[in-house]
Design a protein around this motif. Structure first.
Motif, PDB file in Angstrom:
ATOM      1  N   GLU A 548       0.381   9.695   1.894  1.00 34.47           N
ATOM      2  CA  GLU A 548      -0.094   8.689   2.839  1.00 34.47           C
ATOM      3  C   GLU A 548       0.222   7.278   2.343  1.00 34.47           C
ATOM      4  OE1 GLU A 548      -1.416   8.968   5.723  1.00 34.47           O
ATOM      5  OE2 GLU A 548      -1.928  11.087   5.887  1.00 34.47           O
ATOM      6  N   PHE A 549       0.147   7.092   1.036  1.00 38.64           N
ATOM      7  CA  PHE A 549       0.472   5.789   0.439  1.00 38.64           C
ATOM      8  C   PHE A 549       1.931   5.422   0.689  1.00 38.64           C
ATOM      9  CE2 PHE A 549       2.113   3.504  -3.274  1.00 38.64           C
ATOM     10  CZ  PHE A 549       1.315   2.368  -3.260  1.00 38.64           C
ATOM     11  N   ILE A 576       5.855  -8.024  -3.790  1.00 37.13           N
ATOM     12  CA  ILE A 576       5.914  -8.403  -2.373  1.00 37.13           C
ATOM     13  C   ILE A 576       4.521  -8.755  -1.857  1.00 37.13           C
ATOM     14  CG2 ILE A 576       6.530  -7.577  -0.053  1.00 37.13           C
ATOM     15  CD1 ILE A 576       8.592  -5.769  -1.381  1.00 37.13           C
ATOM     16  N   PHE A 577       3.511  -7.995  -2.301  1.00 37.74           N
ATOM     17  CA  PHE A 577       2.127  -8.241  -1.883  1.00 37.74           C
ATOM     18  C   PHE A 577       1.293  -8.586  -3.122  1.00 37.74           C
ATOM     19  CE2 PHE A 577       3.888  -5.047   1.029  1.00 37.74           C
ATOM     20  CZ  PHE A 577       3.717  -5.685   2.260  1.00 37.74           C
ATOM     21  N   PRO A 578       1.390  -9.771  -3.644  1.00 38.05           N
ATOM     22  CA  PRO A 578       0.651 -10.110  -4.876  1.00 38.05           C
ATOM     23  C   PRO A 578      -0.864 -10.037  -4.684  1.00 38.05           C
ATOM     24  CG  PRO A 578       1.666 -12.061  -3.915  1.00 38.05           C
ATOM     25  CD  PRO A 578       2.199 -10.906  -3.170  1.00 38.05           C
ATOM     26  N   HIS A 579      -1.365 -10.287  -3.472  1.00 41.97           N
ATOM     27  CA  HIS A 579      -2.806 -10.229  -3.247  1.00 41.97           C
ATOM     28  C   HIS A 579      -3.322  -8.793  -3.189  1.00 41.97           C
ATOM     29  CE1 HIS A 579      -0.733  -9.998   0.586  1.00 41.97           C
ATOM     30  NE2 HIS A 579      -1.825  -9.421   1.114  1.00 41.97           N
ATOM     31  N   LEU A 580      -2.425  -7.806  -3.100  1.00 42.75           N
ATOM     32  CA  LEU A 580      -2.815  -6.397  -3.109  1.00 42.75           C
ATOM     33  C   LEU A 580      -2.428  -5.688  -4.401  1.00 42.75           C
ATOM     34  CD1 LEU A 580      -1.716  -5.342   0.510  1.00 42.75           C
ATOM     35  CD2 LEU A 580      -4.001  -6.034  -0.247  1.00 42.75           C
ATOM     36  N   SER A 581      -1.956  -6.441  -5.380  1.00 42.98           N
ATOM     37  CA  SER A 581      -1.422  -5.820  -6.605  1.00 42.98           C
ATOM     38  C   SER A 581      -2.488  -5.034  -7.353  1.00 42.98           C
ATOM     39  CB  SER A 581      -0.811  -6.889  -7.508  1.00 42.98           C
ATOM     40  OG  SER A 581      -1.792  -7.854  -7.843  1.00 42.98           O
ATOM     41  N   GLN A 582      -3.722  -5.522  -7.321  1.00 43.32           N
ATOM     42  CA  GLN A 582      -4.780  -4.830  -8.063  1.00 43.32           C
ATOM     43  C   GLN A 582      -5.041  -3.451  -7.461  1.00 43.32           C
ATOM     44  OE1 GLN A 582      -8.413  -7.051  -8.379  1.00 43.32           O
ATOM     45  NE2 GLN A 582      -9.456  -5.497  -9.604  1.00 43.32           N
ATOM     46  N   GLU A 583      -5.154  -3.367  -6.119  1.00 44.61           N
ATOM     47  CA  GLU A 583      -5.399  -2.082  -5.466  1.00 44.61           C
ATOM     48  C   GLU A 583      -4.206  -1.129  -5.628  1.00 44.61           C
ATOM     49  OE1 GLU A 583      -5.953  -4.961  -4.230  1.00 44.61           O
ATOM     50  OE2 GLU A 583      -8.014  -5.060  -3.465  1.00 44.61           O
ATOM     51  N   ILE A 584      -2.967  -1.665  -5.519  1.00 47.35           N
ATOM     52  CA  ILE A 584      -1.780  -0.798  -5.652  1.00 47.35           C
ATOM     53  C   ILE A 584      -1.685  -0.219  -7.062  1.00 47.35           C
ATOM     54  CG2 ILE A 584       0.740  -0.802  -5.610  1.00 47.35           C
ATOM     55  CD1 ILE A 584       0.581  -2.876  -3.375  1.00 47.35           C
ATOM     56  N   SER A 585      -1.873  -1.067  -8.063  1.00 43.96           N
ATOM     57  CA  SER A 585      -1.786  -0.588  -9.458  1.00 43.96           C
ATOM     58  C   SER A 585      -2.885   0.427  -9.756  1.00 43.96           C
ATOM     59  CB  SER A 585      -1.886  -1.767 -10.419  1.00 43.96           C
ATOM     60  OG  SER A 585      -0.855  -2.697 -10.177  1.00 43.96           O
ATOM     61  N   ARG A 586      -4.091   0.137  -9.225  1.00 40.97           N
ATOM     62  CA  ARG A 586      -5.191   1.063  -9.461  1.00 40.97           C
ATOM     63  C   ARG A 586      -4.925   2.411  -8.807  1.00 40.97           C
ATOM     64  NH1 ARG A 586      -9.017   2.871 -12.760  1.00 40.97           N
ATOM     65  NH2 ARG A 586     -10.873   3.609 -11.649  1.00 40.97           N
ATOM     66  N   PHE A 587      -4.345   2.418  -7.615  1.00 38.87           N
ATOM     67  CA  PHE A 587      -4.056   3.678  -6.917  1.00 38.87           C
ATOM     68  C   PHE A 587      -3.048   4.527  -7.713  1.00 38.87           C
ATOM     69  CE2 PHE A 587      -1.554   6.278  -4.039  1.00 38.87           C
ATOM     70  CZ  PHE A 587      -2.532   6.920  -3.309  1.00 38.87           C
ATOM     71  N   GLN A 606      -8.472   8.165  -2.097  1.00 38.41           N
ATOM     72  CA  GLN A 606      -8.649   8.062  -0.651  1.00 38.41           C
ATOM     73  C   GLN A 606      -9.352   6.757  -0.274  1.00 38.41           C
ATOM     74  OE1 GLN A 606      -7.365  10.721   1.094  1.00 38.41           O
ATOM     75  NE2 GLN A 606      -7.565   9.430   2.914  1.00 38.41           N
ATOM     76  N   GLU A 607     -10.355   6.351  -1.076  1.00 37.34           N
ATOM     77  CA  GLU A 607     -11.069   5.099  -0.786  1.00 37.34           C
ATOM     78  C   GLU A 607     -10.149   3.897  -0.949  1.00 37.34           C
ATOM     79  OE1 GLU A 607     -14.368   5.118  -3.410  1.00 37.34           O
ATOM     80  OE2 GLU A 607     -15.490   6.662  -2.306  1.00 37.34           O
TER      81      GLU A 607
END
Length: 635
Positions: A548-549, A576-587, A606-607
């Motif tokens: 899904e990711f 590309i999305f620096p403001h989402l980097s924390q969530e992407i790396s954590r996933f 999933q969360e």
């Protein structure tokens, strides 16, 4: 966590799939092809890289191709083509291990399996076919998995192996289903695919021909006993010999037959396994029905012949009576003795004469069994073979004993004749049939009693007919072979029609209460369950969070590049999305902990995925609002 290379597993599956059909056909292939395969192996052994290029493979395969062209004919078509496929497959395995080469190897394995079916379509082939399907489907699964990733975690490899096994079972199930329901033709690709040999008994018997079969364990006939009393040691008659010339007996009986309205003592089914026209009869045949194969007919003296040589899987049903046998031909036709033999036997025959016919026959049989020895190698006869046996060597096989007793009785004015067929046989209680092998071919004597008819007597000593009792495992294996022959090789339109009629009668025979109006949910359930199964089968598999990711960003034009690892892909997304980097790396971190650390992080993935999807959707909606303010639509 351990990892496996799917390409290596696909290579092992292709290699095993090459050896299985090769083991089936190695006896049928000309030995020259194994020489060519050895040359390929030596060429690879003395090279530094151990892998042969495509050019070298072609050069080394050219001699095999030339040999194939020279040997090609209608009779040798399948063996030489199978041998050439063996050489090509050997060259392919000595080449590079690329996905394309392995795909070609699986294709060659399939062609080699077809060639094996045309050469040896027996029960062993069924086992090889099952394993070949399993190896091919599994190999293709891992082959295409290798295009996605060069390494697979061990749990993923096990799941892939389980899925390939399920697909193999489905392939075998649908293959059996189509085999049962597709229209059947009289001739198929497997009509000549049973490795037939010459039948052990023919219409001409020379000294040593029967004894040469005593070492041959090949199956000649199977005789299934359907009805009637079964004799303790049956003699299966095929030929009655009435012409003798210098040790050679020939069957030249007239083809006329006489209809007899007599009750039958037995009913059997005969399944030929060897070439020939004569069918074994455990007595005197009254009628024959051709269920499949060349047309058969009952001839004089209760013998059965087919109008053409049996070249395809065939099945016949015989009815007849056990001895004594009626006389269709005048018994006087079986009194001739060559003058040379009569002059030599008259003194011995007179000494063996007794007061009654049975006593005379018993005395002659006892004399032969006491003063002569049974052997499979009596040596080459000098002069008249029968006189050489009686007065010189005093040892021989069943042809000599039967011929000697026949002429002794004829010299005394008793009609007698030599009969060829099979003695005894192996009784298999599992399937209720006799197994007649080539080494059970035999000759014996029939003499005529005016009060009773033709009676059988066997002058060969008991040592000549000793058979080792078959083991239970051997009987079980032969029973499975019999079922394979009866339901696979013999499966034709008539059996297919009987199967459909039986199913139809089974449905018609259901109790009417089963179709009562108040029980209509039963019928609805019978219709709904298959449809529900199809829908569940077609239902797409739920995607994992990592899938899904990937789809989440692919829909936004940011697909994962070929060969790009998940970690590298995530780093590109963070730029590309620096403001989402924390969530992407954590996933990505949670995914690796689940895949390689065996931690249960699926819920946390999933969360995070839902959070990423929501933030990306907000950004898209805000971008559309700002776009409409700058560039409003005009209607």
């Amino acid at each position: 966590m351990r990892e496996v290379r799917p390409l290596n597993i696909a290579y092992l599956c292709a290699l095993a799939g090459f050896f299985l059909p090769g083991l089936l056909v190695f006896r049928e292939i000309p030995p020259a092809y194994f020489f060519f395969c050895g040359l390929l192996g030596l060429a690879a052994l003395f090279r530094e890289r151990r892998e042969l290029s495509l050019r070298i493979q072609a050069l080394l395969a050219l001699p095999a191709l030339a040999y194939t062209v020279l040997r090609l004919s209608v009779e040798t078509l399948i063996p030489v083509l199978s041998g050439f496929l063996l050489v090509l497959q050997t060259a392919k395995f000595l080449g590079p291990r690329t996905p394309r080469d392995l795909l070609q190897s699986f294709l060659l394995n399939t062609l080699l399996l077809v060639g094996a079916a045309l050469l040896r379509f027996d029960l062993l082939y069924a086992g090889v076919f099952f394993l070949e399907v399993l190896l091919t489907v599994s190999g293709l699964f891992f082959l295409f998995a290798s295009r996605e990733s060069s390494r697979l975690p061990e749990p993923s490899a096990k799941a892939l192996a389980l899925a390939s096994f399920g697909a193999s079972v489905a392939v075998l199930f649908f293959s059996g289903f189509y085999f049962l329901v597709l229209p059947r033709a009289r001739f198929t690709l497997f009509s000549l695919a049973r490795g037939r040999g010459l039948t052990g008994v023919s219409d001409r018997v020379a000294p040593g021909e029967i004894s040469a079969l005593k070492e041959d364990q090949a199956v000649a006939f199977r005789v299934r006993w359907l009805r009637g009393r079964r004799p303790q040691r049956p003699y299966f008659r095929i030929y009655v010999y009435n012409v003798y010339r210098q040790g050679v007996w020939e069957s030249r009986l007239p083809r006329r037959k006489r209809g007899r309205n007599e009750p039958a003592d037995f009913e059997v089914e005969v399944l030929p396994e060897a070439l020939g026209r004569g069918l074994p009869v455990p007595g005197y045949a009254l009628e024959v029905a051709t269920l499949k194969g060349p047309q058969a007919e009952v001839l004089s003296e209760g013998l059965v012949r087919t109008r053409e040589e049996v070249l395809e899987p065939s099945l016949y049903r015989l009815k007849g009576r056990l001895g004594p046998y009626p006389a269709d031909l005048p018994p006087e036709e079986f009194l001739y003795v060559p003058p040379e033999i009569r002059r030599a036997l008259v003194g011995l025959a007179l000494r063996l004469r007794r007061t009654s016919l049975p006593e005379t026959v018993a005395a002659a049989v006892a004399y032969l069994q006491k003063h002569y020895t049974y052997t499979l190698s009596p040596g080459k006869p000098r002069g008249e073979p029968l006189l050489w046996f009686l007065f010189s060597s005093r040892k021989g096989h069943c042809e000599y004993f039967a011929g000697a007793l026949t002429f002794l009785l004829r010299t005394l004015g008793i009609p007698a004749r030599v009969v060829g067929g099979y003695a005894g046989g192996e009784w298999n209680p599992l399937g209720g049939y006799y197994l007649l092998r080539q080494n059970q071919a035999h000759t014996w004597v029939e003499y005529f009693d005016p009060a009773r008819g033709w009676l059988s007597v066997d002058p060969t000593p008991a040592s000549g007919g000793i058979q080792v009792p078959p083991s239970r495992w051997r009987l079980l294996w032969d029973y499975l072979e019999f079922k394979w022959y009866y339901w696979v090789l013999e499966y034709d339109f008539l059996k297919q029609r009987r199967l459909f009629l039986k199913v139809g009668r089974g449905l018609e025979g259901l109790p009417r209460s089963a179709w009562h109006p108040h029980l209509w949910p039963q019928a609805a359930l019978l219709l709904v369950l298959p449809l529900l199964g199809i829908l569940l089968w077609r239902r797409p598999r739920p995607r994992s969070p990592v899938e899904e990711f990937l789809c989440l960003f692919e829909r936004r034009g940011l697909a994962r590049l070929p060969g790009e690892t998940l970690k590298t892909y995530a780093e590109r997304l963070c730029r590309i999305f620096p403001h989402l980097s924390q969530e992407i790396s954590r996933f990505v971190e949670l995914y690796y902990r689940e895949a390689y650390g065996q931690e249960k992080t699926r819920k946390a993935q999933q969360e995070l995925l839902e959070n990423l999807r929501a933030r990306l959707d907000i950004e898209v909606s805000q971008g559309l609002k700002s776009f409409k303010k700058k560039r409003p639509f005009k209607l």
